[in-house]
Design an enzyme around this catalytic site. Structure first.
Site, PDB file in Angstrom:
ATOM      1  N   GLU A   1       0.020  -0.882   5.908  1.00 24.20           N
ATOM      2  CA  GLU A   1       1.102  -0.264   6.695  1.00 24.20           C
ATOM      3  C   GLU A   1       0.882   1.227   6.857  1.00 24.20           C
ATOM      4  O   GLU A   1       1.052   1.784   7.943  1.00 24.20           O
ATOM      5  CB  GLU A   1       2.461  -0.532   6.036  1.00 24.20           C
ATOM      6  CG  GLU A   1       3.641  -0.319   6.990  1.00 24.20           C
ATOM      7  CD  GLU A   1       4.087   1.128   7.158  1.00 24.20           C
ATOM      8  OE1 GLU A   1       4.746   1.419   8.171  1.00 24.20           O
ATOM      9  OE2 GLU A   1       3.775   1.975   6.300  1.00 24.20           O
TER      10      GLU A   1
ATOM     11  N   ASP B   1       0.846  -1.198   0.000  1.00 24.27           N
ATOM     12  CA  ASP B   1       0.000   0.000   0.000  1.00 24.27           C
ATOM     13  C   ASP B   1       0.879   1.245   0.000  1.00 24.27           C
ATOM     14  O   ASP B   1       2.061   1.196   0.369  1.00 24.27           O
ATOM     15  CB  ASP B   1      -0.955   0.008   1.199  1.00 24.27           C
ATOM     16  CG  ASP B   1      -0.234   0.135   2.544  1.00 24.27           C
ATOM     17  OD1 ASP B   1       0.817  -0.507   2.711  1.00 24.27           O
ATOM     18  OD2 ASP B   1      -0.716   0.888   3.416  1.00 24.27           O
TER      19      ASP B   1
HETATM   20  N1  BES Z   1       8.639   3.138   5.585  1.00 25.97           N
HETATM   21  C1  BES Z   1       8.072   4.042   6.513  1.00 25.97           C
HETATM   22  C2  BES Z   1       8.819   4.107   7.818  1.00 25.97           C
HETATM   23  C3  BES Z   1      10.217   4.651   7.774  1.00 25.97           C
HETATM   24  C4  BES Z   1      10.586   5.621   6.867  1.00 25.97           C
HETATM   25  C5  BES Z   1      11.144   4.169   8.650  1.00 25.97           C
HETATM   26  C6  BES Z   1      11.896   6.088   6.842  1.00 25.97           C
HETATM   27  C7  BES Z   1      12.427   4.656   8.629  1.00 25.97           C
HETATM   28  C8  BES Z   1      12.806   5.610   7.710  1.00 25.97           C
HETATM   29  C9  BES Z   1       6.617   3.662   6.765  1.00 25.97           C
HETATM   30  O1  BES Z   1       5.939   3.346   5.578  1.00 25.97           O
HETATM   31  C10 BES Z   1       5.900   4.840   7.375  1.00 25.97           C
HETATM   32  O2  BES Z   1       5.667   5.792   6.671  1.00 25.97           O
HETATM   33  N2  BES Z   1       5.546   4.765   8.664  1.00 25.97           N
HETATM   34  C11 BES Z   1       4.783   5.797   9.305  1.00 25.97           C
HETATM   35  C12 BES Z   1       4.033   5.250  10.464  1.00 25.97           C
HETATM   36  C13 BES Z   1       2.854   4.383  10.101  1.00 25.97           C
HETATM   37  C14 BES Z   1       2.208   3.854  11.354  1.00 25.97           C
HETATM   38  C15 BES Z   1       1.851   5.125   9.252  1.00 25.97           C
HETATM   39  C16 BES Z   1       5.675   6.877   9.865  1.00 25.97           C
HETATM   40  O3  BES Z   1       6.839   6.629  10.217  1.00 25.97           O
HETATM   41  O4  BES Z   1       5.191   8.010   9.952  1.00 25.97           O
HETATM   42 MN    MN Z   2       7.057   2.118   4.376  1.00 24.80          MN
HETATM   43 MN    MN Z   3       5.312   5.213   4.575  1.00 24.34          MN
END
Ligand code: BES
Ligand code: MN
Ligand code: MN
Length: 454
Positions: A152, A87
């Site tokens: 995710e 996604d």
């Molecule tokens: N891939 C990211 C997380 C990420 C990005 C980790 C860059 C380390 C470096 C993930 O898809 C994301 O965007 N996570 C969200 C949280 C989620 C619960 C929506 C975030 O980190 O804001």
């Molecule tokens: Mn991600």
């Molecule tokens: Mn992300």
């Protein structure tokens, strides 16, 4: 042909196939994209099958399906669980994209499009690494279980239920994730720490309905004024979070670890350029890398209320809203932090308004030692795949699933990220460097090859 020769010979083919996935607008938060989500899940399932995985299944959940597949024909060899997500975030604002978000375009050594870096490009790296191993050796050298979810970007809401009810099936010696970034171009990296994420929404209500600001202004509470005053008090002058108790459980990071993190080949100049602001603003007493990776924060993600249309409208709004998040570090407890924030907001709130405080999601931070032998194999595979020295880093982003897996199954979690911090994940013109996409396929294939060896 050897493994690396095979991967090199397939560059064009791999990239064209990735473009197919990028063309599917699988935005998990927008219900009009539900059919695209389903289509992306089918696409992933099909490619897992083509890569030689078995028992490929599209598992429905209460929201978006996850895709599972496995290959367990290497008795006595390690088993890895590979995780990623198909996604993506919404592409808006669309007019800020140079080329349309769901029409992938290659320019200056990068592939542009929503999901290129986060996370479709990285998921595809794994599928093509597995396929390349299988086509070179006839069978996979290790056992693999692949789980690619579709929720995710909306907080992995149903994933944990699936994991809990499939504990045996998902058992593995290590979790492998490619959903993070490299420190910089030419610096392949393994991430051993992530911040946790709590998300909140505030609704402040003043008058029962919008009021004429001339007739009523001066005698009534304005919820926007009250909300913004309150929010301004959540930080002090040193950019620390001014919530009593907020830092109480933050574990100290050893001098040795801080030294290692600060010695990484991280370029402040490039960071400033990426940010593009007139200056930076972070917690006093910490380096930028520390502010980003080992310190907790409170951020305002959105604030609105009142009249937002064209021209002027004289109104005292009934309501004002804010979206707030906190990034957490070990050993802060998400539930406790949410309580502390709510308590502080209620304390700052005048009696003239009401406030609804909603917790949209809670997420724990994660950090783990990289002493397990798999980390050395991973570092060496990255170094062979990229021909560059690899490093261990922490990052500021959040992947709730990693923390859950680590806490519950105590498996080593190896985060090999192939994105870059300036590749515009979640923003217009998201892209992925082709050198990291191809280097990623090689590194992952080499890693699985290495894991089969003593
Ligand atoms: N891939 C990211 C997380 C990420 C990005 C980790 C860059 C380390 C470096 C993930 O898809 C994301 O965007 N996570 C969200 C949280 C989620 C619960 C929506 C975030 O980190 O804001
Ligand atoms: Mn991600
Ligand atoms: Mn992300």
């Amino acid at each position: 042909m050897d493994l690396i020769g095979y991967i090199d010979s397939k560059r064009e083919e791999h990239l064209n196939e990735l473009k197919e996935l990028l063309r599917i607008p699988s935005v998990s938060t927008q219900s009009e994209h539900k059919p695209d989500i389903e289509r992306a899940a089918r696409w992933v399932a099909e490619k897992l099958h083509a890569a030689g995985l078995e028992n490929v299944e599209i598992v429905p959940t209460k929201l978006h399906p996850l895709v599972y597949g496995e290959s367990l024909h290497a008795p006595g060899k390690p088993t890895v669980l590979i995780y990623g997500h198909y996604d993506v975030q919404p592409a808006e604002p669309l007019d800020l994209w140079t080329t349309p978000a769901f029409e992938p375009d290659v320019r200056n050594g990068n592939i542009f499009g929503r999901g290129t870096a986060d996370d479709k490009g990285q998921v595809h790296i794994h599928i093509k690494a597995l396929e390349s191993l299988r086509n070179t050796y006839d069978k996979l050298p290790i056992n693999v279980k692949v789980m690619i979810e579709g929720e995710e970007e909306v907080g992995s809401v149903n994933l944990w239920d699936f994991v809990q009810s499939n504990r045996e099936r998902l058992k593995a010696d290590a979790l492998i994730v490619s959903d993070t970034s490299m420190l910089a171009k030419g610096v392949p990296s393994i991430t051993y720490g992530l911040r946790g994420l709590n998300y909140y929404q505030l609704e402040v209500t003043g008058p029962v309905q919008d009021l004429h600001s001339g007739v009523f202004g001066g005698a009534v509470p304005n919820p926007i004024t009250i909300l913004t005053e309150m929010i301004a008090k959540l930080h002090n002058r040193n950019f620390q979070v001014a919530i009593p108790g907020f830092y109480d459980d933050v574990s100290a990071v050893s001098r040795q670890e801080r030294k290692a993190l600060n010695a990484l080949p991280w370029k402040e100049k490039e960071f400033r350029k990426t940010v593009g602001a007139a200056g930076l603003a972070g917690e006093k007493g910490y380096t930028i890398v520390e502010q980003l990776w080992i310190r907790p924060t409170l951020e305002l993600n959105g604030i609105w209320g009142g009249y937002l249309g064209e021209g002027a409208k004289t109104v005292i709004p009934s309501k004002a809203y804010a979206k707030i998040s906190t990034r957490l570090v070990p050993n802060q407890d998400p539930a406790k932090i949410a309580k502390l924030l709510e308590r502080q907001i209620r304390k700052l709130l005048p009696k003239t308004v009401h406030c609804k405080f909603e917790v949209l999601s809670l997420g724990k931070p994660w950090v783990a030692p990289y002493t397990h032998p798999i980390f050395q194999k991973a570092i060496h595979s990255l170094q062979s795949g990229f021909g560059k020295k690899a490093v261990f880093i922490r990052e500021g982003g959040s992947i709730p699933f990693v923390t859950q897996m680590h806490d519950t199954f105590k498996v080593p979690c190896v985060l090999l990220g192939f994105g870059l911090p300036d590749e515009n994940a979640h923003a217009p013109d998201e892209h992925l460097a082709l050198e990291n996409y191809f280097g990623g396929i090689k590194s992952i294939a080499l890693l699985y090859d290495q894991l089969a060896k003593p």
